[in-house]
Design an enzyme around this catalytic site. Structure first.
Site, PDB file in Angstrom:
ATOM      1  NE  ARG A   2      55.888 -59.492  50.270  1.00 29.77           N
ATOM      2  CZ  ARG A   2      54.719 -59.856  49.750  1.00 29.77           C
ATOM      3  NH1 ARG A   2      54.585 -61.037  49.201  1.00 29.77           N
ATOM      4  NH2 ARG A   2      53.693 -59.040  49.753  1.00 29.77           N
ATOM      5  CB  THR A  15      56.565 -68.922  51.570  1.00 33.46           C
ATOM      6  OG1 THR A  15      56.252 -67.901  52.529  1.00 33.46           O
ATOM      7  CG2 THR A  15      56.990 -70.177  52.311  1.00 33.46           C
ATOM      8  CG  ASP A  68      62.857 -47.964  55.751  1.00 34.81           C
ATOM      9  OD1 ASP A  68      62.121 -47.519  56.665  1.00 34.81           O
ATOM     10  OD2 ASP A  68      62.902 -49.177  55.456  1.00 34.81           O
ATOM     11  CG  ASP A  84      65.292 -47.554  58.710  1.00 31.19           C
ATOM     12  OD1 ASP A  84      64.952 -48.087  59.792  1.00 31.19           O
ATOM     13  OD2 ASP A  84      65.808 -48.188  57.774  1.00 31.19           O
TER      14      ASP A  84
HETATM   15  N1  URA Z   1      59.053 -48.553  52.017  1.00 32.76           N
HETATM   16  C1  URA Z   1      59.727 -47.416  52.305  1.00 32.76           C
HETATM   17  O1  URA Z   1      59.785 -46.989  53.448  1.00 32.76           O
HETATM   18  N2  URA Z   1      60.350 -46.774  51.285  1.00 32.76           N
HETATM   19  C2  URA Z   1      60.309 -47.201  50.008  1.00 32.76           C
HETATM   20  O2  URA Z   1      60.873 -46.553  49.130  1.00 32.76           O
HETATM   21  C3  URA Z   1      59.591 -48.381  49.732  1.00 32.76           C
HETATM   22  C4  URA Z   1      58.977 -49.046  50.754  1.00 32.76           C
END
Ligand code: URA
Length: 211
Positions: A105, A109, A201, A204
Protein backbone atom coordinates in the site's frame (compact mmCIF):
# COMPACT_ATOMS: atom_id res chain seq x y z
CA UNK A 1 -24.12 -13.61 -6.31
CA UNK A 2 -23.19 -13.00 -2.67
CA UNK A 3 -19.98 -14.37 -1.20
CA UNK A 4 -20.02 -17.29 1.19
CA UNK A 5 -17.98 -17.44 4.36
CA UNK A 6 -17.01 -20.87 5.73
CA UNK A 7 -15.50 -21.33 9.16
CA UNK A 8 -13.62 -24.63 9.39
CA UNK A 9 -13.92 -25.70 13.01
CA UNK A 10 -12.20 -29.09 12.71
CA UNK A 11 -10.69 -29.88 16.15
CA UNK A 12 -7.20 -30.40 14.69
CA UNK A 13 -7.28 -26.99 13.07
CA UNK A 14 -8.53 -25.31 16.23
CA UNK A 15 -5.84 -27.03 18.32
CA UNK A 16 -3.08 -26.08 15.88
CA UNK A 17 -4.34 -22.52 15.61
CA UNK A 18 -3.99 -22.13 19.38
CA UNK A 19 -0.33 -23.15 19.02
CA UNK A 20 0.13 -20.44 16.41
CA UNK A 21 -1.62 -17.82 18.53
CA UNK A 22 0.64 -18.54 21.48
CA UNK A 23 3.32 -15.86 21.71
CA UNK A 24 6.01 -18.29 22.88
CA UNK A 25 5.75 -20.60 19.84
CA UNK A 26 9.13 -20.57 18.10
CA UNK A 27 9.66 -19.83 14.42
CA UNK A 28 10.39 -23.40 13.32
CA UNK A 29 7.29 -24.78 15.03
CA UNK A 30 5.21 -21.90 13.70
CA UNK A 31 6.16 -22.77 10.10
CA UNK A 32 5.57 -26.49 10.63
CA UNK A 33 2.12 -25.94 12.16
CA UNK A 34 1.17 -23.52 9.35
CA UNK A 35 2.01 -26.28 6.91
CA UNK A 36 -0.12 -28.79 8.81
CA UNK A 37 -3.11 -26.44 9.02
CA UNK A 38 -2.82 -25.62 5.32
CA UNK A 39 -3.18 -29.32 4.54
CA UNK A 40 -6.40 -29.67 6.56
CA UNK A 41 -7.86 -26.35 5.37
CA UNK A 42 -6.96 -27.41 1.84
CA UNK A 43 -9.18 -30.49 2.24
CA UNK A 44 -12.13 -28.18 2.89
CA UNK A 45 -11.24 -25.84 0.03
CA UNK A 46 -10.99 -28.72 -2.44
CA UNK A 47 -14.04 -30.65 -1.29
CA UNK A 48 -16.12 -29.74 -4.35
CA UNK A 49 -13.55 -30.60 -7.01
CA UNK A 50 -15.28 -32.31 -9.91
CA UNK A 51 -14.87 -36.06 -10.22
CA UNK A 52 -15.27 -38.22 -13.27
CA UNK A 53 -14.57 -41.90 -13.65
CA UNK A 54 -11.55 -43.77 -14.86
CA UNK A 55 -11.45 -47.31 -16.11
CA UNK A 56 -8.74 -49.21 -14.25
CA UNK A 57 -7.85 -52.71 -13.33
CA UNK A 58 -7.42 -53.66 -9.69
CA UNK A 59 -5.54 -56.89 -8.90
CA UNK A 60 -8.98 -58.55 -8.85
CA UNK A 61 -11.09 -57.01 -11.62
CA UNK A 62 -11.67 -54.15 -14.06
CA UNK A 63 -13.95 -51.29 -13.13
CA UNK A 64 -14.68 -47.56 -13.28
CA UNK A 65 -13.51 -45.53 -10.28
CA UNK A 66 -13.60 -41.84 -9.22
CA UNK A 67 -10.86 -39.66 -10.68
CA UNK A 68 -10.38 -35.89 -10.61
CA UNK A 69 -11.67 -34.45 -13.83
CA UNK A 70 -12.47 -30.79 -13.31
CA UNK A 71 -10.46 -27.64 -13.61
CA UNK A 72 -6.79 -27.78 -12.75
CA UNK A 73 -5.86 -26.27 -9.40
CA UNK A 74 -3.66 -23.24 -8.98
CA UNK A 75 -2.58 -21.94 -5.57
CA UNK A 76 -1.73 -18.25 -5.52
CA UNK A 77 0.22 -16.90 -2.56
CA UNK A 78 -0.05 -13.29 -1.48
CA UNK A 79 3.54 -12.42 -0.51
CA UNK A 80 4.99 -12.98 1.84
CA UNK A 81 2.88 -14.68 4.51
CA UNK A 82 0.86 -16.64 1.94
CA UNK A 83 3.99 -18.69 1.25
CA UNK A 84 3.52 -20.31 4.67
CA UNK A 85 0.52 -22.18 3.26
CA UNK A 86 2.14 -23.42 0.07
CA UNK A 87 4.05 -26.45 1.36
CA UNK A 88 0.96 -27.88 3.09
CA UNK A 89 -1.23 -27.28 0.03
CA UNK A 90 1.35 -28.87 -2.26
CA UNK A 91 1.59 -31.87 0.09
CA UNK A 92 -2.15 -32.26 -0.57
CA UNK A 93 -2.11 -31.59 -4.35
CA UNK A 94 1.48 -31.99 -5.58
CA UNK A 95 0.52 -31.41 -9.22
CA UNK A 96 -1.09 -28.00 -8.62
CA UNK A 97 0.42 -24.92 -10.23
CA UNK A 98 1.58 -22.03 -8.07
CA UNK A 99 1.43 -18.27 -8.55
CA UNK A 100 2.75 -15.37 -6.46
CA UNK A 101 1.35 -11.88 -6.06
CA UNK A 102 3.14 -9.05 -4.25
CA UNK A 103 1.20 -5.94 -3.35
CA UNK A 104 1.97 -3.05 -1.01
CA UNK A 105 0.00 0.00 0.00
CA UNK A 106 1.45 3.36 -1.01
CA UNK A 107 1.64 5.17 2.35
CA UNK A 108 0.80 8.55 0.76
CA UNK A 109 -2.00 7.68 -1.66
CA UNK A 110 -3.06 4.48 0.20
CA UNK A 111 -3.38 2.93 -3.24
CA UNK A 112 -2.57 -0.78 -3.66
CA UNK A 113 0.56 -1.12 -5.78
CA UNK A 114 1.53 -4.39 -7.45
CA UNK A 115 5.27 -5.08 -7.26
CA UNK A 116 5.29 -8.74 -8.28
CA UNK A 117 2.96 -10.90 -10.32
CA UNK A 118 3.88 -14.33 -11.63
CA UNK A 119 1.14 -16.84 -12.38
CA UNK A 120 0.68 -19.85 -14.67
CA UNK A 121 -0.97 -19.37 -18.07
CA UNK A 122 -4.64 -20.09 -18.84
CA UNK A 123 -5.86 -18.76 -15.50
CA UNK A 124 -9.42 -18.85 -16.82
CA UNK A 125 -9.28 -22.63 -17.05
CA UNK A 126 -8.07 -23.10 -13.50
CA UNK A 127 -9.67 -23.26 -10.06
CA UNK A 128 -7.64 -20.70 -8.17
CA UNK A 129 -7.10 -20.77 -4.43
CA UNK A 130 -5.77 -17.39 -3.32
CA UNK A 131 -4.07 -17.68 0.06
CA UNK A 132 -3.02 -15.33 2.84
CA UNK A 133 -3.06 -16.43 6.50
CA UNK A 134 -4.51 -13.12 7.74
CA UNK A 135 -7.59 -11.38 6.28
CA UNK A 136 -7.31 -8.02 8.06
CA UNK A 137 -8.65 -4.94 6.21
CA UNK A 138 -9.06 -7.03 3.06
CA UNK A 139 -7.20 -4.44 0.97
CA UNK A 140 -4.47 -6.77 -0.27
CA UNK A 141 -6.81 -9.68 -0.96
CA UNK A 142 -9.15 -7.39 -2.90
CA UNK A 143 -6.28 -6.03 -5.01
CA UNK A 144 -4.79 -9.51 -5.59
CA UNK A 145 -8.17 -10.90 -6.70
CA UNK A 146 -8.58 -7.91 -9.00
CA UNK A 147 -5.18 -8.58 -10.61
CA UNK A 148 -6.05 -12.26 -11.08
CA UNK A 149 -9.37 -11.38 -12.73
CA UNK A 150 -7.65 -8.83 -14.99
CA UNK A 151 -5.45 -11.73 -16.10
CA UNK A 152 -8.37 -13.98 -16.94
CA UNK A 153 -9.19 -15.76 -13.66
CA UNK A 154 -12.84 -16.70 -13.38
CA UNK A 155 -13.01 -19.11 -10.45
CA UNK A 156 -11.30 -17.98 -7.25
CA UNK A 157 -11.58 -19.07 -3.62
CA UNK A 158 -9.86 -17.23 -0.80
CA UNK A 159 -8.31 -19.26 2.03
CA UNK A 160 -7.03 -17.76 5.26
CA UNK A 161 -6.30 -18.74 8.83
CA UNK A 162 -7.70 -15.83 10.80
CA UNK A 163 -10.22 -13.33 9.46
CA UNK A 164 -11.39 -10.01 10.89
CA UNK A 165 -15.06 -9.12 10.38
CA UNK A 166 -13.92 -5.92 8.62
CA UNK A 167 -11.92 -7.94 6.08
CA UNK A 168 -14.68 -10.44 5.40
CA UNK A 169 -17.12 -7.59 4.79
CA UNK A 170 -14.75 -5.69 2.50
CA UNK A 171 -13.69 -8.71 0.42
CA UNK A 172 -17.29 -9.95 0.10
CA UNK A 173 -18.44 -6.52 -1.03
CA UNK A 174 -15.65 -6.11 -3.58
CA UNK A 175 -15.72 -9.70 -4.91
CA UNK A 176 -19.09 -11.29 -4.08
CA UNK A 177 -18.24 -14.28 -6.31
CA UNK A 178 -15.24 -15.35 -4.15
CA UNK A 179 -15.99 -17.79 -1.31
CA UNK A 180 -13.91 -17.20 1.83
CA UNK A 181 -12.66 -20.16 3.89
CA UNK A 182 -11.14 -19.43 7.32
CA UNK A 183 -10.14 -21.24 10.49
CA UNK A 184 -11.27 -18.39 12.78
CA UNK A 185 -13.28 -15.20 12.73
CA UNK A 186 -11.68 -12.97 15.35
CA UNK A 187 -13.12 -9.98 17.18
CA UNK A 188 -11.85 -6.93 15.32
CA UNK A 189 -8.92 -4.93 13.95
CA UNK A 190 -6.96 -2.74 16.34
CA UNK A 191 -5.77 0.81 15.55
CA UNK A 192 -2.64 -0.56 13.84
CA UNK A 193 -4.56 -2.88 11.54
CA UNK A 194 -3.72 -6.04 13.52
CA UNK A 195 -6.36 -8.68 14.09
CA UNK A 196 -7.36 -9.09 17.76
CA UNK A 197 -6.78 -11.53 19.42
CA UNK A 198 -5.02 -12.80 16.27
CA UNK A 199 -1.50 -14.16 16.26
CA UNK A 200 0.58 -11.07 15.50
CA UNK A 201 2.37 -10.51 12.21
CA UNK A 202 2.21 -13.85 10.44
CA UNK A 203 5.21 -13.09 8.17
CA UNK A 204 7.43 -12.03 11.06
CA UNK A 205 6.45 -15.05 13.12
CA UNK A 206 7.06 -17.40 10.21
CA UNK A 207 10.45 -16.02 9.22
CA UNK A 208 11.73 -14.62 12.53
CA UNK A 209 12.11 -11.11 11.16
CA UNK A 210 11.13 -9.25 14.31
CA UNK A 211 12.61 -9.25 17.79
N1 URA B 1 -1.32 -9.17 8.97
C1 URA B 1 -0.79 -9.96 9.93
O1 URA B 1 0.19 -10.65 9.72
N2 URA B 1 -1.37 -9.93 11.16
C2 URA B 1 -2.46 -9.19 11.44
O2 URA B 1 -2.96 -9.24 12.57
C3 URA B 1 -3.00 -8.39 10.42
C4 URA B 1 -2.40 -8.39 9.19
Amino acid sequence: MSASFTLVDHPLIQHKLTILRQKSTATAQFRQVMREIAFVLGCEVTKDLALGEKEIETPLEKGAFPYLQGKKLCFVSILRAGNGFLDGLLDLVPSARVGHVGIYRNPETLEAVRYYFKVPDALGERQIVLVDPMLATGGTAIAAAHELKQNGARQIKFMCLVAAPEGVEALSAAHPDIPIIAAALDRRLNDHGYIVPGLGDAGDRMYGTKG
